[in-house]
Design an enzyme around this catalytic site. Structure first.
Site, PDB file in Angstrom:
ATOM      1  N   ASP A 145     -13.515 -38.507  36.008  1.00 51.74           N
ATOM      2  CA  ASP A 145     -14.450 -39.619  35.995  1.00 51.74           C
ATOM      3  C   ASP A 145     -15.306 -39.473  37.262  1.00 51.74           C
ATOM      4  O   ASP A 145     -14.955 -38.716  38.170  1.00 51.74           O
ATOM      5  CB  ASP A 145     -13.683 -40.939  35.994  1.00 51.74           C
ATOM      6  CG  ASP A 145     -14.590 -42.124  36.197  1.00 51.74           C
ATOM      7  OD1 ASP A 145     -15.529 -42.299  35.405  1.00 51.74           O
ATOM      8  OD2 ASP A 145     -14.361 -42.875  37.170  1.00 51.74           O
ATOM      9  N   ASP A 192     -17.878 -42.419  38.906  1.00 53.17           N
ATOM     10  CA  ASP A 192     -17.924 -43.635  39.718  1.00 53.17           C
ATOM     11  C   ASP A 192     -16.518 -44.202  39.904  1.00 53.17           C
ATOM     12  O   ASP A 192     -15.807 -44.470  38.942  1.00 53.17           O
ATOM     13  CB  ASP A 192     -18.813 -44.688  39.048  1.00 53.17           C
ATOM     14  CG  ASP A 192     -20.277 -44.295  39.053  1.00 53.17           C
ATOM     15  OD1 ASP A 192     -20.760 -43.863  40.110  1.00 53.17           O
ATOM     16  OD2 ASP A 192     -20.929 -44.414  38.003  1.00 53.17           O
ATOM     17  N   ASP A 209     -10.059 -43.635  37.567  1.00 51.48           N
ATOM     18  CA  ASP A 209      -9.662 -44.791  38.364  1.00 51.48           C
ATOM     19  C   ASP A 209      -9.515 -46.076  37.557  1.00 51.48           C
ATOM     20  O   ASP A 209      -9.163 -47.110  38.130  1.00 51.48           O
ATOM     21  CB  ASP A 209     -10.690 -45.034  39.474  1.00 51.48           C
ATOM     22  CG  ASP A 209     -12.022 -45.519  38.919  1.00 51.48           C
ATOM     23  OD1 ASP A 209     -12.422 -46.655  39.237  1.00 51.48           O
ATOM     24  OD2 ASP A 209     -12.664 -44.768  38.175  1.00 51.48           O
TER      25      ASP A 209
END
Length: 227
Positions: free
Chosen positions: A10, A12, A173
């Protein structure tokens, strides 16, 4: 079966710390259309989603035209703020991210990819700002796939690289990243410095949650050793 392996990141909240820029753009966006600004924590919970779905979560009373107006306003605010603050300064890499990327890239059997809620234009800008273009062979973005946690991004990355699910790992995240990976039959590693708590990542099915990039290679090798 191919001998290659694939690590999908991922962006961001995992590689790039963009939360201040995202929250500022959301604040400008909702202010511009005369709506109450969502709390920071609420904004950060939807970062990984496509813009259309994120805005629908933040403003569930709006119709399709209202959501489209929010999306357009956000894109304009984000671009304006990014140009004012500068690319790398606006969204720095998390500590240890570059070293981890370089170490994995140096392993001849490992390919790197991304699966992100960003549009391709935004991803290209971020990679150019940080000099990351040469590391990633597959780049899946929100403008060509359904929003996470749909597995389409990971499935496309696997198809592009010829890597089978047991030889791939997703690093993210949010619980959406983890659920996306699990839906594609891929193991997932959560990171504790992003937008969702470690407990949520484990509940979504993360094999492990790490507290720093220094632990990433060992976590990946543990998963691949088990598979």
């Amino acid at each position: 079966m191919t001998g290659l392996r694939l690590v999908i990141f991922d962006v961001d909240g995992t590689l790039i710390d963009s939360q201040n820029l995202i929250v500022a753009a959301m604040t400008d966006t909702f202010g511009a259309v005369g709506r109450p600004v969502p709390p920071r924590a609420e904004v950060l919970q939807i970062v990984v989603l496509s813009l259309e779905l994120a805005m629908a979560r933040l403003a569930p009373d709006l119709d399709a035209a209202g959501i489209d107006a929010l999306v357009a306003a956000y894109r304009a605010a984000f671009l304006r703020l990014r140009s004012q603050t500068g690319g790398e300064a606006a969204s720095p890499l998390y500590p240890g991210a570059r070293a981890a990327i370089e170490a994995l890239h140096a392993r001849p059997e490992v390919l790197l990819g991304v699966a992100t809620g960003k549009a391709r234009r935004g991803l290209d800008h971020a990679f150019a700002a940080h000099g990351l273009d040469r590391f990633f062979v597959t780049r899946q973005t929100a403008d060509t796939h359904p929003s996470k946690p749909h597995p389409a991004m990971i499935e496309a990355a696997l198809a592009e690289t010829g890597v089978e699910p047991p030889r791939a790992v997703m690093v993210g995240d949010t619980s959406y990243d983890i659920a996306m990976a699990r839906a594609a039959g891929v193991a997932a590693i959560g990171v504790s410095w992003g937008y969702h708590a470690a407990e949520a990542l484990l509940a979504a099915g993360a094999a492990q949650v790490i507290d720093g990039f220094g632990a990433l290679e060992a976590a990946i090798d543990t998963i691949w050793g088990q598979r």
